[in-house]
Design a protein around this motif. Structure first.
Motif, short mmCIF file in Angstrom:
data_model
loop_
_atom_site.label_atom_id
_atom_site.label_comp_id
_atom_site.label_asym_id
_atom_site.label_seq_id
_atom_site.Cartn_x
_atom_site.Cartn_y
_atom_site.Cartn_z
N TYR A 1 -5.88 2.91 -6.49
CA TYR A 1 -4.65 2.40 -7.11
C TYR A 1 -4.32 0.99 -6.59
CZ TYR A 1 0.18 2.18 -8.65
OH TYR A 1 1.34 1.78 -9.23
N TYR A 2 -4.49 0.80 -5.27
CA TYR A 2 -4.24 -0.53 -4.69
C TYR A 2 -5.22 -1.55 -5.27
CZ TYR A 2 -1.32 1.58 -0.93
OH TYR A 2 -0.35 2.23 -0.22
N TYR A 3 -6.51 -1.18 -5.33
CA TYR A 3 -7.51 -2.13 -5.86
C TYR A 3 -7.13 -2.54 -7.29
CZ TYR A 3 -11.27 -1.92 -2.34
OH TYR A 3 -12.03 -2.06 -1.20
N GLU A 4 -6.80 -1.54 -8.09
CA GLU A 4 -6.51 -1.78 -9.50
C GLU A 4 -5.27 -2.67 -9.67
OE1 GLU A 4 -8.27 -1.13 -12.03
OE2 GLU A 4 -6.74 -1.77 -13.49
N ASN A 5 -4.26 -2.42 -8.87
CA ASN A 5 -2.99 -3.10 -9.08
C ASN A 5 -2.81 -4.39 -8.30
OD1 ASN A 5 -1.16 -1.41 -10.95
ND2 ASN A 5 -2.32 0.04 -9.69
N LEU A 6 -3.72 -4.66 -7.39
CA LEU A 6 -3.59 -5.92 -6.64
C LEU A 6 -4.68 -6.92 -7.02
CD1 LEU A 6 -2.69 -4.58 -3.06
CD2 LEU A 6 -1.17 -5.81 -4.63
N LYS A 7 -5.51 -6.55 -8.03
CA LYS A 7 -6.70 -7.38 -8.27
C LYS A 7 -6.37 -8.80 -8.76
CE LYS A 7 -7.72 -5.48 -12.77
NZ LYS A 7 -8.11 -4.27 -13.40
N ASP A 8 -5.29 -8.97 -9.51
CA ASP A 8 -5.00 -10.32 -10.01
C ASP A 8 -3.81 -10.93 -9.27
OD1 ASP A 8 -7.06 -10.23 -11.91
OD2 ASP A 8 -5.80 -8.92 -13.16
N THR A 9 -3.77 -10.73 -7.99
CA THR A 9 -2.64 -11.25 -7.21
C THR A 9 -3.15 -12.24 -6.17
OG1 THR A 9 -2.80 -9.53 -5.55
CG2 THR A 9 -1.39 -9.05 -7.44
N GLU A 10 -2.22 -12.74 -5.38
CA GLU A 10 -2.57 -13.69 -4.31
C GLU A 10 -3.18 -13.00 -3.09
OE1 GLU A 10 -2.12 -17.18 -4.24
OE2 GLU A 10 -1.96 -16.71 -6.38
N PHE A 11 -3.16 -11.68 -3.09
CA PHE A 11 -3.68 -10.95 -1.92
C PHE A 11 -5.20 -10.88 -1.97
CE2 PHE A 11 0.66 -9.46 -2.55
CZ PHE A 11 1.16 -9.61 -1.26
N ILE A 12 -5.82 -11.07 -0.82
CA ILE A 12 -7.29 -10.94 -0.75
C ILE A 12 -7.59 -9.50 -0.34
CG2 ILE A 12 -9.41 -11.78 0.35
CD1 ILE A 12 -7.84 -14.40 0.91
N LEU A 13 -8.38 -8.82 -1.16
CA LEU A 13 -8.62 -7.39 -0.95
C LEU A 13 -9.90 -7.15 -0.14
CD1 LEU A 13 -7.72 -6.09 -4.54
CD2 LEU A 13 -6.22 -6.71 -2.65
N PRO A 14 -9.98 -6.02 0.54
CA PRO A 14 -11.20 -5.73 1.32
C PRO A 14 -12.37 -5.40 0.39
CG PRO A 14 -9.71 -3.85 1.35
CD PRO A 14 -8.98 -4.95 0.63
N PRO A 15 -13.62 -5.58 0.86
CA PRO A 15 -14.78 -5.24 0.02
C PRO A 15 -14.79 -3.75 -0.30
CG PRO A 15 -15.47 -5.68 2.29
CD PRO A 15 -14.02 -6.02 2.21
N LYS A 16 -15.34 -3.42 -1.49
CA LYS A 16 -15.36 -2.00 -1.91
C LYS A 16 -16.54 -1.30 -1.26
CE LYS A 16 -12.90 -2.03 -6.25
NZ LYS A 16 -12.92 -1.97 -7.70
N LEU A 17 -16.55 -1.29 0.07
CA LEU A 17 -17.71 -0.77 0.78
C LEU A 17 -17.46 0.56 1.44
CD1 LEU A 17 -19.10 -3.92 2.63
CD2 LEU A 17 -20.17 -2.62 0.78
N SER A 18 -16.21 0.99 1.41
CA SER A 18 -15.90 2.18 2.19
C SER A 18 -15.59 3.38 1.31
CB SER A 18 -14.72 1.93 3.11
OG SER A 18 -14.52 3.07 3.88
N SER A 19 -15.96 4.54 1.85
CA SER A 19 -15.58 5.78 1.19
C SER A 19 -14.25 6.27 1.74
CB SER A 19 -16.67 6.82 1.41
OG SER A 19 -17.17 6.74 2.73
N VAL A 20 -13.82 5.70 2.85
CA VAL A 20 -12.58 6.14 3.51
C VAL A 20 -11.87 4.94 4.12
CG1 VAL A 20 -11.62 7.53 5.37
CG2 VAL A 20 -13.68 8.30 4.22
N PHE A 21 -10.68 4.65 3.67
CA PHE A 21 -9.90 3.60 4.32
C PHE A 21 -8.80 4.24 5.15
CE2 PHE A 21 -11.70 0.73 1.15
CZ PHE A 21 -11.80 -0.45 1.86
N LEU A 22 -8.88 4.09 6.48
CA LEU A 22 -7.78 4.56 7.31
C LEU A 22 -6.52 3.78 6.93
CD1 LEU A 22 -6.60 6.11 9.77
CD2 LEU A 22 -7.33 4.19 11.17
N ARG A 23 -6.71 2.47 6.83
CA ARG A 23 -5.64 1.59 6.36
C ARG A 23 -6.27 0.62 5.38
NH1 ARG A 23 -1.43 0.09 11.13
NH2 ARG A 23 -0.85 2.22 11.62
N PHE A 24 -5.57 0.30 4.30
CA PHE A 24 -6.08 -0.63 3.30
C PHE A 24 -5.58 -2.01 3.71
CE2 PHE A 24 -6.11 -2.71 -0.88
CZ PHE A 24 -7.37 -2.35 -1.33
N THR A 25 -6.50 -2.81 4.25
CA THR A 25 -6.09 -4.06 4.88
C THR A 25 -6.32 -5.24 3.94
OG1 THR A 25 -6.42 -3.13 7.04
CG2 THR A 25 -6.46 -5.53 6.90
N ILE A 26 -5.24 -5.96 3.69
CA ILE A 26 -5.31 -7.10 2.76
C ILE A 26 -4.90 -8.37 3.51
CG2 ILE A 26 -4.92 -5.66 0.73
CD1 ILE A 26 -2.01 -6.43 0.75
#
Ligand SMILES: Cc1ncc(COP(=O)(O)O)c(C=O)c1O
Length: 426
Positions: free
Chosen positions: A320-345
């Motif tokens: 949900y975060y990836y989908e909704n933050l993709k066109d924003t000023e926030f830089i998102l983490p690489p889609k490399l993980s199966s588990v994010f303890l914290r979604f760090t931007i």
């Protein structure tokens, strides 16, 4: 009224911390255990948890401790006995971490050698590792930061070339995979954490895992030697989910009552703190290193049974975060993980955004990490860290913020977080 009561499912504010994994069944279990003190220290749950861990990771040996810190310390002690690590040897590890992952190195009489991290995945930089290895370097710790698996193939090759022992710090990454294989089984020895803000939690707890029989023997010896923490310490941890769930969280924002109660109960030693003041100075509190008491193993098993559910939930929230933050000023983490303890931007105004979220919206976002070795008031000299040695870590500390992914974050909570971020991206 609505300004103060921003209820999520369990009560309390939308928060990345404040014992995020606690659900009603965990609280009931803690209540059950608190009235059965004969189960606090010794019991079957310790072996049970270790067996479950072995099976889950597909490793031969798992030895439990009362924290990731104790497990890591036991690993270093065992390596001194089995692999000839000596006092003063260098252990390479990344900056952009917390003092809990440095202190066991200091307590074991070894020296941290700080390696910078990659800007994109927050993990140890293979390039900087190659540059900084010296004749005293004997081991490398790989921390899969926030659940993002590190570049193990490359790091393993560097370790093999330089005859270095590879250790994985999986404190953030229970269930994460690298090349389809769970982290914790890509190195000689690894450790996990069940502390309050981790993937699963028994307030305090940890596990060391390995396939090496002589190392496993030494770890088991260390577990015996360390002994159990005292009953008061166990009681403190059992009270944690109970007081948070019933007293602190429901009134957390109401005239700050919950917050005041939390601080007061930590000050009075009714509840434990995540980090003791001594640790900020490289010193060791007397409840480390210790073995894992049975009561906390019972709590950890209950959480471990929910791991699949927890991590599926983390995935949904992350998508949900990836989908909704993709066109924003926030830089998102690489889609490399199966588990994010914290979604760090990343964002230039990260700290301002964290401040605003809390003070204007009662949303507690995460600030891991605002200094190269957190928390911010850790004495860097005592950690042997010199400003300037890890520029990426220092830069990241100024521009990262973490979004919660835990089981108590509902879709509605995630929507509120996104709405707030979008309003404040410029
Ligand atoms: C990266 C990392 N390593 C190690 C630890 C130590 O784990 P524990 O809190 O269980 O001692 C922590 C957590 O505090 C951590 O974040």
């Amino acid at each position: 009224m609505s300004k103060y009561f921003k209820f999520t499912r369990r009560g309390g504010p939308i928060s990345i911390s404040l014992s995020p994994n606690v659900e009603k069944d965990d609280v009931k279990l803690a209540l059950n255990l608190i009235i059965r003190p004969w189960l606090w220290k010794r019991g079957k749950a310790i072996n049970n948890l270790e067996d479950k861990f072995k099976k889950y990771l597909g490793v031969k040996y798992a030895v439990s401790f009362n924290s990731g810190r104790s497990a890591f310390y036991a690993i270093l002690k065992a390596l001194k006995e089995v692999d000839g690590l000596k006092n003063g040897d260098n252990v390479a590890l990344q900056a952009f971490t917390c003092n809990a992952s440095i202190n066991p190195v200091l307590w074991a009489g070894l020296k941290p050698l700080y390696i910078d991290c990659n800007e994109n995945d927050f993990n140890i930089s293979a390039e900087d590792l190659k540059k900084k290895i010296n004749v005293k370097t004997r081991a490398v710790i790989v921390q899969h930061t926030f659940g993002l698996p590190a570049d193990m193939d490359n790091i393993r090759a560097i370790c093999a070339e330089n005859n270095l022992i590879l250790i994985e710090d999986c404190a953030h990454s229970l269930g994460a995979e690298y090349n389809g294989v769970k982290v914790g089984s890509h190195s000689k020895v690894a450790f996990f954490s069940f502390s309050r803000d981790k993937i699963i939690s028994s307030v305090y707890g940890g596990m060391a895992v390995t396939n090496d029989p002589s190392l496993a023997d030494k770890l088991r010896q260390a577990q015996d030697e360390f002994g159990m923490p005292n009953s008061l310490w166990v009681l403190q941890q059992l009270l944690h989910p109970i007081l948070l769930y019933y007293i602190i969280l429901p009134v957390y924002n109401f005239l700050d009552l919950g917050k005041i109660f939390l601080i007061l109960s930590q000050w009075l030693h009714i509840l434990s703190k995540a980090v003791h003041w001594k640790e900020k100075r490289g010193q060791r509190p007397d409840y480390f290193p210790k073995a894992l008491p049975n009561a906390l193993a019972v709590m950890a098993i209950n959480q471990f049974e929910k791991l699949g559910n927890f991590n599926n939930h983390r995935r949904k929230i992350t998508d949900y975060y990836y989908e909704n933050l993709k066109d924003t000023e926030f830089i998102l983490p690489p889609k490399l993980s199966s588990v994010f303890l914290r979604f760090t931007i990343k964002h230039q105004k990260a700290h301002e955004i964290i401040y605003k979220a809390w003070h204007k919206q009662n949303i507690l976002l995460g600030d891991w990490y605002t200094t190269p070795i957190a928390p911010f008031d850790t004495k860097l000299e005592q950690m042997h860290y010199k400003i300037g040695v890890c520029p990426n870590a220092e830069k990241l500390a100024k521009m990262t913020l973490n979004l919660p992914t835990h089981i108590n974050i509902s879709q509605k909570d995630a929507e509120r977080i996104i709405k707030f971020l979008k309003k404040n991206e410029n």
